[in-house]
Motif scaffolding. Structure first.
Motif, PDB file in Angstrom:
ATOM      1  N   ARG A 179      17.899  27.409   9.179  1.00 50.52           N
ATOM      2  CA  ARG A 179      18.269  26.772   8.370  1.00 50.52           C
ATOM      3  C   ARG A 179      19.494  28.465   7.827  1.00 50.52           C
ATOM      4  O   ARG A 179      19.033  28.996   6.900  1.00 50.52           O
ATOM      5  CB  ARG A 179      18.692  26.501   7.362  1.00 50.52           C
ATOM      6  CG  ARG A 179      17.699  25.097   8.034  1.00 50.52           C
ATOM      7  CD  ARG A 179      17.307  23.109   7.041  1.00 50.52           C
ATOM      8  NE  ARG A 179      17.002  22.637   7.416  1.00 50.52           N
ATOM      9  CZ  ARG A 179      15.804  22.715   7.581  1.00 50.52           C
ATOM     10  NH1 ARG A 179      14.373  23.344   6.850  1.00 50.52           N
ATOM     11  NH2 ARG A 179      15.180  21.384   8.097  1.00 50.52           N
ATOM     12  N   ARG A 230      24.095  14.402   2.236  1.00 51.48           N
ATOM     13  CA  ARG A 230      24.480  15.459   2.658  1.00 51.48           C
ATOM     14  C   ARG A 230      23.065  16.528   2.944  1.00 51.48           C
ATOM     15  O   ARG A 230      23.031  17.230   3.881  1.00 51.48           O
ATOM     16  CB  ARG A 230      25.953  16.010   1.392  1.00 51.48           C
ATOM     17  CG  ARG A 230      25.487  17.808   1.610  1.00 51.48           C
ATOM     18  CD  ARG A 230      26.721  17.781   3.240  1.00 51.48           C
ATOM     19  NE  ARG A 230      26.521  19.444   3.517  1.00 51.48           N
ATOM     20  CZ  ARG A 230      25.821  19.700   4.419  1.00 51.48           C
ATOM     21  NH1 ARG A 230      25.100  19.682   4.998  1.00 51.48           N
ATOM     22  NH2 ARG A 230      26.087  21.283   4.262  1.00 51.48           N
ATOM     23  N   GLU A 263      20.469  15.125   4.919  1.00 52.74           N
ATOM     24  CA  GLU A 263      20.638  14.996   5.752  1.00 52.74           C
ATOM     25  C   GLU A 263      20.759  15.178   6.772  1.00 52.74           C
ATOM     26  O   GLU A 263      19.346  16.050   7.736  1.00 52.74           O
ATOM     27  CB  GLU A 263      19.906  13.093   5.572  1.00 52.74           C
ATOM     28  CG  GLU A 263      18.988  12.378   5.137  1.00 52.74           C
ATOM     29  CD  GLU A 263      18.843  11.096   5.183  1.00 52.74           C
ATOM     30  OE1 GLU A 263      17.918  10.413   4.807  1.00 52.74           O
ATOM     31  OE2 GLU A 263      19.588  10.183   5.074  1.00 52.74           O
ATOM     32  N   THR A 264      22.227  15.809   6.420  1.00 55.42           N
ATOM     33  CA  THR A 264      22.366  16.233   7.698  1.00 55.42           C
ATOM     34  C   THR A 264      21.738  18.039   7.225  1.00 55.42           C
ATOM     35  O   THR A 264      21.791  18.420   8.661  1.00 55.42           O
ATOM     36  CB  THR A 264      23.892  16.229   7.338  1.00 55.42           C
ATOM     37  OG1 THR A 264      24.581  15.165   7.295  1.00 55.42           O
ATOM     38  CG2 THR A 264      24.765  17.131   8.583  1.00 55.42           C
ATOM     39  N   GLY A 285      20.325  17.694  11.098  1.00 55.96           N
ATOM     40  CA  GLY A 285      21.395  17.003  11.593  1.00 55.96           C
ATOM     41  C   GLY A 285      21.548  17.905  12.885  1.00 55.96           C
ATOM     42  O   GLY A 285      20.780  18.487  13.205  1.00 55.96           O
ATOM     43  N   ASN A 286      22.004  17.256  13.673  1.00 52.84           N
ATOM     44  CA  ASN A 286      21.987  17.977  15.546  1.00 52.84           C
ATOM     45  C   ASN A 286      23.213  19.151  15.922  1.00 52.84           C
ATOM     46  O   ASN A 286      23.845  19.035  14.883  1.00 52.84           O
ATOM     47  CB  ASN A 286      22.682  16.303  16.338  1.00 52.84           C
ATOM     48  CG  ASN A 286      21.844  15.360  15.701  1.00 52.84           C
ATOM     49  OD1 ASN A 286      20.627  15.871  16.369  1.00 52.84           O
ATOM     50  ND2 ASN A 286      22.070  14.304  16.037  1.00 52.84           N
ATOM     51  N   GLU A 304      26.373  19.788  14.492  1.00 50.12           N
ATOM     52  CA  GLU A 304      27.762  18.454  13.347  1.00 50.12           C
ATOM     53  C   GLU A 304      27.923  19.223  12.403  1.00 50.12           C
ATOM     54  O   GLU A 304      27.133  19.977  11.691  1.00 50.12           O
ATOM     55  CB  GLU A 304      25.814  17.456  13.007  1.00 50.12           C
ATOM     56  CG  GLU A 304      26.409  16.541  12.178  1.00 50.12           C
ATOM     57  CD  GLU A 304      25.683  15.397  11.931  1.00 50.12           C
ATOM     58  OE1 GLU A 304      25.993  14.659  11.059  1.00 50.12           O
ATOM     59  OE2 GLU A 304      24.228  15.028  12.689  1.00 50.12           O
ATOM     60  N   SER A 305      29.040  18.823  11.763  1.00 49.37           N
ATOM     61  CA  SER A 305      29.565  19.210  10.651  1.00 49.37           C
ATOM     62  C   SER A 305      28.139  19.804   9.243  1.00 49.37           C
ATOM     63  O   SER A 305      28.004  18.517   8.808  1.00 49.37           O
ATOM     64  CB  SER A 305      30.699  19.410  10.289  1.00 49.37           C
ATOM     65  OG  SER A 305      31.439  20.014   8.924  1.00 49.37           O
ATOM     66  N   ALA A 334      25.453  21.230   9.504  1.00 47.15           N
ATOM     67  CA  ALA A 334      23.790  20.543   9.968  1.00 47.15           C
ATOM     68  C   ALA A 334      23.230  22.454   9.853  1.00 47.15           C
ATOM     69  O   ALA A 334      23.492  23.027  10.864  1.00 47.15           O
ATOM     70  CB  ALA A 334      23.752  20.293  11.819  1.00 47.15           C
ATOM     71  N   GLN A 364      22.966  23.462  -1.460  1.00 49.99           N
ATOM     72  CA  GLN A 364      22.490  22.430  -0.427  1.00 49.99           C
ATOM     73  C   GLN A 364      20.828  23.005  -0.529  1.00 49.99           C
ATOM     74  O   GLN A 364      19.988  22.260  -0.905  1.00 49.99           O
ATOM     75  CB  GLN A 364      22.831  22.751   1.108  1.00 49.99           C
ATOM     76  CG  GLN A 364      23.736  21.511   1.096  1.00 49.99           C
ATOM     77  CD  GLN A 364      25.351  22.356   0.638  1.00 49.99           C
ATOM     78  OE1 GLN A 364      25.822  23.682   1.081  1.00 49.99           O
ATOM     79  NE2 GLN A 364      26.047  21.913  -0.239  1.00 49.99           N
TER      80      GLN A 364
END
Length: 672
Positions: free
Chosen positions: A401, A415, A417-418, A422-423, A426-427, A429, A436
């Motif tokens: 990340r 948010r 989980e994304t 997120g894939n 994806e915004s 992710a 975050q």
């Protein structure tokens, strides 16, 4: 009084006042000069008493001092009458930080007390036939006040009390050879008892500030976490400047999570509130003091360091649980202040086997999605201790990340989980700001039972010394985990560095867990119940904070005072009994004073004695013989007569006078 003796007496008074004033000044931060000046101004009573009577001089000086105190403090309580302003300074002082900032409204009560004691002391010693008792009383008042304001910390070992006793004894033995009204041994016993109380009481949980209910203010302030992206966009914009050690600057600590966002406390009070934090400070810590000047930061949050202990702003308020500072009126450009805080510094070995408390609000996760709970469980399944869980989660959140200042804001479950699952494409992710990273870590840590909170603050860029400029790009957020006996420890899921445990300690844990290569996988939401609660922490690793309660020994203070008065009265009776018929007659006069029947000074001894029958008449005759025609002393017979008269006098006294008979201090002040 001779000039030399007068100069020596006033020098002695100045020494007593100086020692007692410096003792009291310890309740304020950097106020020694102010209190020394207040004690010196008390000597203005000397020239003034030559123009007007001593009583009028004292009243006039105190009136001027109180007027000055009103004008100094009225800014803190606008629109109020003078009496209310002056009275309000006392609870303000008792709810201020310890030591209190040297601001006008907080200095007023202490300066008025010192000035009043100095004026009374100077006027008392100006009388040639007055025993030097008032200086001792004034020193005791200032000493006890210092003990109350500092909870006994101003004179932990009784050194100042010993110095005061020595000074008082020298004054009585050298300057006033007639001796004091109260023997030095009695007053020394009282001061020693007070010193003992100031040492013992704090250790038993005594806190005089509990006598005042601190004002509590509800402040509705927005969460600054979403501002991290805006600050990152501002880049080089200057927010404030600081001088002091290179430590993280805290803006606000967020401890409540609703599932949609983090929330700060809404109730704040003065920094001196006595309520301890819900989780105690760790066993190892260091003090840090920094000077801050606001240059571009806005809002109500006040930057600080560690757990704040004092702030040189009297209107700063604090949440005692998190240490977040606020200014209800908002920050302004040019605001300068000093903040002193405590930073917890446990060693790596301390954390290795440390436990965590359970059943705290720092583990609450309303309606936690199963995906996050299972992800946290998989990430820590090989961890043995809470510390290993904390290190493993830091690594897991950081893996694959990246920080992105332009990522979508927010810290809700959706948010996060994304951000975590997120894939690609994806915004948001796998990308986010410190908001975050810190929020994901805190939620996952709470899911496995680690008490966690999120801090919004600044990591200033180190420099070579001097003043550092803190810019918008320095804004960040980090999570903290609480370990029993060691306090709050910072972690850094963004870079893995930060001011928490050492990199070597974390690397050792990660090598043992192999969590740097074992990546947990989220469970498919369709195959499990939609919502679960995090599992409780293993009870083997739980150690709840200890609560200590001590007996409130301050309740014994009235008993000690009554005991001291009884000892003083007993000492006086012993001295009178040894003085023959004259001492016996003085015992009778003491009894008349206690009964409220003190004879007029114009009456002779035989005239007073006839009021009390044959014993009184015989004793009065013996007194006259002893005074004008000395005869062999008949001490025992004269004392027996005095006791008979004393019984007759006491029988006619009212019930409340009989109740206070043995401890009434008035005979101590009656001249023989």
């Amino acid at each position: 009084m001779e000039r030399g003796g007068g100069a020596m007496r006033y020098a002695w008074v100045a020494a007593v006042l100086l020692v007692a004033s410096v003792q009291l000044a310890q309740a304020w931060d950097g106020a020694v000069v102010y209190f020394g000046l207040a004690a010196a101004l008390g000597f203005l009573a000397l020239p003034l008493r030559r123009l007007v009577p001593a009583g009028l001089a004292g009243i006039g000086l105190m009136a001027v001092a109180m007027a000055g105190g009103y004008f100094a403090a009225r800014g803190a309580v606008p629109g109020r009458e003078p009496t209310h302003v002056l009275l309000d300074t006392v609870p303000r002082l008792l709810t201020a930080a310890r030591p209190a900032p040297a601001t006008p409204e907080l200095l007023v009560p202490g300066l008025l007390l010192v000035f009043g004691v100095a004026v009374a002391t100077v006027l008392s010693v100006a009388k040639q036939r007055t025993a030097l008792f008032v200086p001792a009383l004034g020193a005791a008042v200032l000493y006890v006040s210092a003990a109350l304001l500092t909870a006994g910390r101003a004179d932990r070992y009784g050194i100042t009390a010993l110095v005061l006793v020595v000074l008082l004894a020298l004054g009585w033995l050298i300057i006033d050879r007639r001796g004091p009204v109260v023997p030095p041994a009695v007053l020394a016993t009282v001061l020693a008892a007070l010193t003992l109380l100031t040492i013992v009481l704090p250790a038993n949980g005594f806190e005089p500030r509990k006598l005042v209910t601190p004002p509590v203010t509800n402040v509705a302030i927005s969460n600054p976490l979403p501002r991290l992206a805006a600050w990152a966009a501002q880049g080089e914009a200057e927010l404030f400047r600081m001088r002091g050690p290179e430590v993280p600057v805290r803006l606000v600590t967020l401890s409540r999570f609703s599932g949609a966002s983090w929330e700060a406390a809404s109730t704040y009070g003065p920094l001196g509130v006595v309520d301890p934090p819900d989780l105690p400070t760790g066993g190892k810590f260091q003090d840090a003091s920094v000077d801050l000047t606001i240059t571009g930061l806005d809002g109500e949050w006040l930057p600080g360091v560690g757990t704040p202990q004092s702030v040189s702003l009297s209107n700063a308020m604090v949440d005692p649980d998190t240490g977040s500072l606020v200014m209800a009126d908002g920050l302004r450009t040019g605001l300068s202040y000093t903040v002193r805080g405590v930073l917890e510094t446990p060693a790596d070995t301390d954390l290795a086997e440390a436990a965590v408390p359970t059943d705290t609000r720092y583990t609450a996760l309303p309606r936690l999605p199963f995906t996050l709970a299972e992800y946290a469980r998989q990430a820590t399944q090989n961890a043995r201790t809470p510390y290993e869980k904390a290190v493993a989660l830091e690594q897991v959140v950081r893996l694959n990340r990246r920080p992105d200042a332009e990522a979508p804001v927010g810290s809700s479950y959706a948010r996060l989980e994304t951000f975590l699952f997120g894939n690609p494409g994806e915004s948001g992710a796998g990308a986010g700001t410190a908001e975050q990273f810190a929020s994901a870590y805190a939620v996952l840590a709470r899911a496995v039972g680690l008490p966690t909170r999120v801090v919004v603050g600044f990591q200033p860029v180190p420099d070579q010394g001097g003043e550092r400029i803190v810019r918008a790009a320095d804004a960040t957020a980090w999570p903290e985990v609480y370990f029993t006996n060691w306090g709050w420890v910072a972690f850094d899921p963004v870079s893995g560095n930060g001011s928490g445990p050492s990199a070597a300690s974390k690397r050792e844990v990660l090598n043992r867990l192999a969590s740097s290569t074992a990546k947990p996988t989220p469970t498919t939401p369709a195959s499990v119940p939609p919502l679960v609660q995090p599992a409780a922490v293993n009870q083997e690793n739980v150690a709840a904070p200890e609560l200590r309660q001590g007996f409130p020994l301050w309740t014994l203070t009235p008993v000690l005072l009554l005991l001291a008065l009884y000892l003083a009265r007993t000492t006086r009776r012993v001295r009178l009994r040894a003085a023959g018929p004259v001492g016996a007659w003085n015992e009778v006069l003491d009894s008349l004073l206690l009964a409220g029947s003190r004879p007029h000074p114009s009456r002779t001894a035989p005239d007073v004695g006839r009021d009390w029958g044959a014993p009184g008449t015989e004793l009065a005759t013996m007194v006259d013989e002893a005074a004008f025609a000395p005869a062999p002393t008949r001490a025992e017979h004269s004392w027996q007569l005095a006791r008979q008269v004393k019984k007759s006098v006491r029988r006619k006294a009212s019930w409340w006078r009989k109740l206070l008979w043995a401890v009434d201090p008035r005979p101590l002040f009656r001249r023989r």
